[in-house]
Design a protein around this motif. Structure first.
Motif, short mmCIF file in Angstrom:
data_model
loop_
_atom_site.label_atom_id
_atom_site.label_comp_id
_atom_site.label_asym_id
_atom_site.label_seq_id
_atom_site.Cartn_x
_atom_site.Cartn_y
_atom_site.Cartn_z
N GLY A 231 9.68 -11.60 -4.45
CA GLY A 231 9.23 -10.51 -3.58
C GLY A 231 8.31 -9.51 -4.28
N LEU A 232 8.13 -9.71 -5.57
CA LEU A 232 7.33 -8.74 -6.35
C LEU A 232 5.91 -9.27 -6.46
CD1 LEU A 232 8.90 -7.34 -9.64
CD2 LEU A 232 6.64 -6.79 -8.78
N THR A 233 5.02 -8.71 -5.69
CA THR A 233 3.63 -9.17 -5.72
C THR A 233 2.67 -8.01 -5.44
OG1 THR A 233 2.12 -10.93 -5.02
CG2 THR A 233 3.46 -9.91 -3.27
N GLY A 234 1.48 -8.12 -6.00
CA GLY A 234 0.45 -7.10 -5.79
C GLY A 234 0.68 -5.84 -6.59
N GLN A 235 1.54 -5.93 -7.61
CA GLN A 235 1.91 -4.72 -8.36
C GLN A 235 1.19 -4.64 -9.69
OE1 GLN A 235 3.76 -2.47 -6.67
NE2 GLN A 235 3.53 -4.03 -5.07
N ASN A 236 0.87 -3.42 -10.06
CA ASN A 236 0.29 -3.14 -11.37
C ASN A 236 1.33 -2.32 -12.13
OD1 ASN A 236 -2.67 -4.08 -11.22
ND2 ASN A 236 -2.27 -3.10 -9.25
N ILE A 237 1.94 -2.94 -13.10
CA ILE A 237 3.12 -2.35 -13.75
C ILE A 237 2.74 -1.81 -15.13
CG2 ILE A 237 5.48 -2.82 -14.55
CD1 ILE A 237 5.36 -5.30 -12.58
N ASN A 238 2.96 -0.52 -15.31
CA ASN A 238 2.63 0.11 -16.59
C ASN A 238 3.79 -0.06 -17.57
OD1 ASN A 238 0.32 0.95 -15.29
ND2 ASN A 238 1.08 3.01 -14.89
#
Ligand SMILES: NC(=O)c1ccc[n+]([C@@H]2O[C@H](COP(=O)([O-])OP(=O)(O)OC[C@H]3O[C@@H](n4cnc5c(N)ncnc54)[C@H](OP(=O)(O)O)[C@@H]3O)[C@@H](O)[C@H]2O)c1
Length: 246
Positions: A231-238
């Motif tokens: 379910g984790l998509t399209g994320q930019n994770i710092n």
């Protein structure tokens, strides 16, 4: 259809890419290494138990497409693509050289796009894919005197969000990890160049007062490519030891 576990990690001869490759191999993935230095590729393959390696300079015309064709001809499909290969340039805008503009746009921005374009059809066919780009905190918040690098990395954020939407119904997730300073050769070179900040000066600016360990990036990749993270998509994770917070 049950997918396999074939993972390509670009730029996996050292640093962050080597850690990602090691952690994926330790967790049962069939890891395919990539870099320009064949000797290091052979050494890393032995060391971490990768299944194969491909040698390619991703700034060369046709190299991304040839790499993808090589992998797909030999293995039929790919489950995990980690776009990690990249380069850093510290220079103020008026001193940024043409050769660096060309190189960073090709390596940091164009190569991930080209590789994704080449691998997506086979991921769509198997209704499964995990794409992870290694961006940078410089792309997320901007780094003074590294405008070119920041620009090439922030482009990955738009790519990630757009592709997550486009591929949402194909079982393919797309995410970007934005590391802060990580303890690698790239960081050592940048801190010792005499142009920018030294390692101690950089550490003083990081809320946790430390560099990220490459394995911290590897472990986040391991999670992002797992079934649990579907379910984790399209994320930019710092992942930056607090650097992006302020
Ligand atoms: N270190 C940090 O603090 C930091 C922070 C944020 C983001 N990042 C990003 O994380 C990624 C990895 O960084 P790192 O610190 O591990 O860098 P590194 O130690 O310099 O390693 C870079 C990797 O990329 C490969 N590579 C470089 N130029 C290439 C080219 N033209 N064609 C193909 N492969 C090439 C290198 O392999 P060969 O030399 O063998 O070709 C090497 O495996 C990069 O995208 C970087 O921008 C790093």
């Amino acid at each position: 259809m049950k997918h396999s576990n074939k993972a390509l990690v670009t730029g996996s001869t050292r640093g962050i890419g080597a850690s990602i490759a090691k952690i994926l191999a330790q967790n049962g993935y069939d890891v395919i290494l990539h870099g320009r230095d064949e000797k290091k590729l052979i050494e890393t393959k032995e060391k971490i138990g990768a299944i194969d390696y491909f040698c390619a300079d991703l700034t060369c015309r046709g190299a991304c497409e040839a790499l993808a064709t090589g992998v797909l001809d030999k293995y039929g499909s790919l489950d995990v693509l980690v776009n990690n290969a990249g380069a850093y340039v510290w220079a103020n805008v008026e001193k940024t050289e043409d050769k660096d503009i060309e190189k960073l746009l090709k390596l940091n921005t164009e190569a991930p796009f080209r590789l994704i374009r080449a691998f997506v059809p086979s991921m769509k066919a198997q209704k499964f894919g995990r794409i992870v780009n290694i961006g940078s905190i410089s792309g997320a918040v901007g780094e003074g005197n590294a405008a070119l690098y920041s620009m090439t990395k922030s482009a990955l954020s738009g790519l990630t969000k757009a592709l997550a939407l486009e591929l949402a119904c194909d079982g393919i997730t797309v995410n970007t990890i934005n590391p802060g300073w990580v303890d690698t050769e790239l960081t050592e070179t940048a801190c010792n160049s005499g142009d920018g900040f030294s390692a101690d000066e950089n550490i003083d600016m990081i809320p946790q007062r430390r560099f990220i360990h490459p394995d911290e990036v590897g472990n986040l990749v391991k999670y992002l490519v797992s079934d649990e993270a579907k379910g984790l998509t399209g994320q930019n994770i710092n992942l930056c030891a607090g650097l992006s917070v302020g």
